[in-house]
Design an enzyme around this catalytic site. Structure first.
Site, short mmCIF file in Angstrom:
data_model
loop_
_atom_site.label_atom_id
_atom_site.label_comp_id
_atom_site.label_asym_id
_atom_site.label_seq_id
_atom_site.Cartn_x
_atom_site.Cartn_y
_atom_site.Cartn_z
N GLU A 143 48.39 16.26 28.33
CA GLU A 143 47.60 17.45 28.64
C GLU A 143 46.47 17.11 29.61
O GLU A 143 45.65 16.24 29.32
CB GLU A 143 46.99 18.02 27.36
CG GLU A 143 46.08 19.22 27.59
CD GLU A 143 45.34 19.65 26.34
OE1 GLU A 143 44.84 20.79 26.32
OE2 GLU A 143 45.24 18.86 25.38
N ASP A 178 47.13 23.79 29.12
CA ASP A 178 46.03 24.52 28.51
C ASP A 178 45.33 25.33 29.60
O ASP A 178 44.73 24.76 30.51
CB ASP A 178 45.07 23.52 27.85
CG ASP A 178 43.99 24.22 27.03
OD1 ASP A 178 43.41 25.21 27.51
OD2 ASP A 178 43.72 23.74 25.90
N GLU A 242 43.78 27.86 20.82
CA GLU A 242 42.87 26.74 20.59
C GLU A 242 41.47 27.12 21.06
O GLU A 242 40.97 26.63 22.06
CB GLU A 242 43.37 25.48 21.31
CG GLU A 242 42.65 24.22 20.85
CD GLU A 242 43.03 22.98 21.65
OE1 GLU A 242 43.12 21.90 21.05
OE2 GLU A 242 43.24 23.10 22.87
#
Length: 266
Positions: A143, A178, A242
Site C-alpha cells: 500500500e 487507499d 478505514e
C-alpha cells in the site's frame, strides 16, 4: 455499488474489540478488515466472525514495534528473520480467519540505509511472503501511504507500487489502493482509478474523508462519484472503510456517522 468492509480497528471504538463485529453486522456490513489482530486469539476472532455472519477480508502483517513508531519491517535490512516470523504468524491468523488478503506494511526507510539495499531487501522479503502465502490462496498486498501521515514510508505513490508489483513478479502480490492516501499524495483520483484498476493489480480499495480522515461524506473527495466509477469499471472487490469517526469514542459515534453508506441495512 461496491461491497463495503468496516475497519473494526478504527470504527466502533466505543466498544471492546471483539464486540465490534456484531455491531458492524447490525449496520449491514458483510465484511470487516482490521489493522493488527494479534492481541486476541485467532479462534476467538473466528468465532465472532461466524456469529455475526461476516467475512474477514484484510488485516496487516506484524509491523514491528508499532508503539515505538515502527511501521513495518519489509524494507529494513538485517531484520529478515523477524520479518519471516511475522509472516508466519500472519498466515496462521489468515488461515484461521479464512482471510484471503494480508497487507505487508513496508516500513519507514531506516536512517542512513543505502537506497539500493533497502529496495533489494523489500523486494526479497515480499517475494518470500508471496511464496509462503501462495499455497494457501492468500494475496500479499502493498500500500502506498502518504508522507504527511507517515514521513519516510518506503512506498508512497501508485506508480511506485505498481512498479514494485511488476518487479516482485509473483501472481499473488497486488496493490491496496487507499484513496485517502492517494488524494493527499497525488490527487486526480478518478484518473488514477481509470489508469490502475484495469491492470488487474488492484486487489483492495480503502476510503476515508480528506483531509481529517473522518467519514467519507466530509471533506474534499466526492466519493459517490468514485463509487459509481468503480462500478463502471467492473470492480468487484471490497472497499475498506478505514476512517476515524468524527465524534471519536463517543457512544454510537460510528453508527451515527453512517449516513453516507449506500444501501444501509435498516
Amino acid at each position: 455499488m461496491p461491497r463495503f468492509a468496516a475497519n473494526v480497528s478504527l470504527l466502533y471504538n466505543d466498544l471492546a474489540f471483539l464486540d465490534r463485529f456484531a455491531a458492524a453486522a447490525a449496520d449491514g456490513f458483510q465484511g470487516v478488515e482490521c489493522l493488527f489482530p494479534y492481541a486476541w486469539p485467532a479462534q476467538k476472532i473466528a468465532q465472532r466472525l461466524r456469529d455475526a455472519g461476516l467475512q474477514q477480508v484484510l488485516f496487516n502483517a506484524p509491523p514491528g514495534d508499532w508503539d515505538a513508531g515502527e511501521r513495518g519491517m519489509a524494507c529494513h535490512p538485517g531484520r529478515e528473520g523477524e520479518f519471516r516470523e511475522g509472516i508466519a504468524l500472519a498466515l496462521d491468523y489468515a488461515r484461521t480467519l479464512q482471510c484471503p488478503r494480508i497487507h505487508v506494511v513496508a516500513g519507514i526507510v531506516p536512517p542512513g540505509a543505502a537506497a539500493a539495499e533497502v529496495h533489494a531487501t523489500y523486494v526479497a522479503n515480499m517475494r518470500h511472503a508471496a511464496a509462503q502465502a501462495a499455497p494457501h490462496g492468500i494475496q500479499i498486498l502493498l500500500e502506498p501511504i502518504n508522507a504527511r501521515d507517515m514521513p519516510g514510508f518506503f512506498v508512497g505513490r501508485q506508480a511506485q507500487a505498481h512498479a514494485l508489483v511488476a518487479e516482485i513478479g509473483a501472481s499473488n502480490v497486488r496493490v491496496q489502493m487507499d484513496l485517502y492516501h492517494c488524494q493527499i499524495s497525488e490527487g486526480d483520483l478518478a484518473s488514477k482509478i481509470r489508469q490502475y484498476l484495469p491492470t488487474g493489480r488492484v486487489a483492495h480499495v480503502q476510503i476515508a474523508g480528506v483531509p481529517e480522515r473522518h467519514e467519507p461524506d466530509v471533506g474534499e473527495v466526492n466519493y459517490p462519484y468514485l463509487f459509481e466509477l468503480l462500478d463502471g469499471l467492473g470492480y468487484d472487490g471490497w472497499v475498506g472503510c478505514e476512517y476515524r469517526p468524527a465524534r471519536g469514542t463517543a457512544p454510537r459515534a460510528t453508527q451515527d456517522g453512517l449516513g453516507w453508506l449506500p444501501r444501509r441495512a435498516p
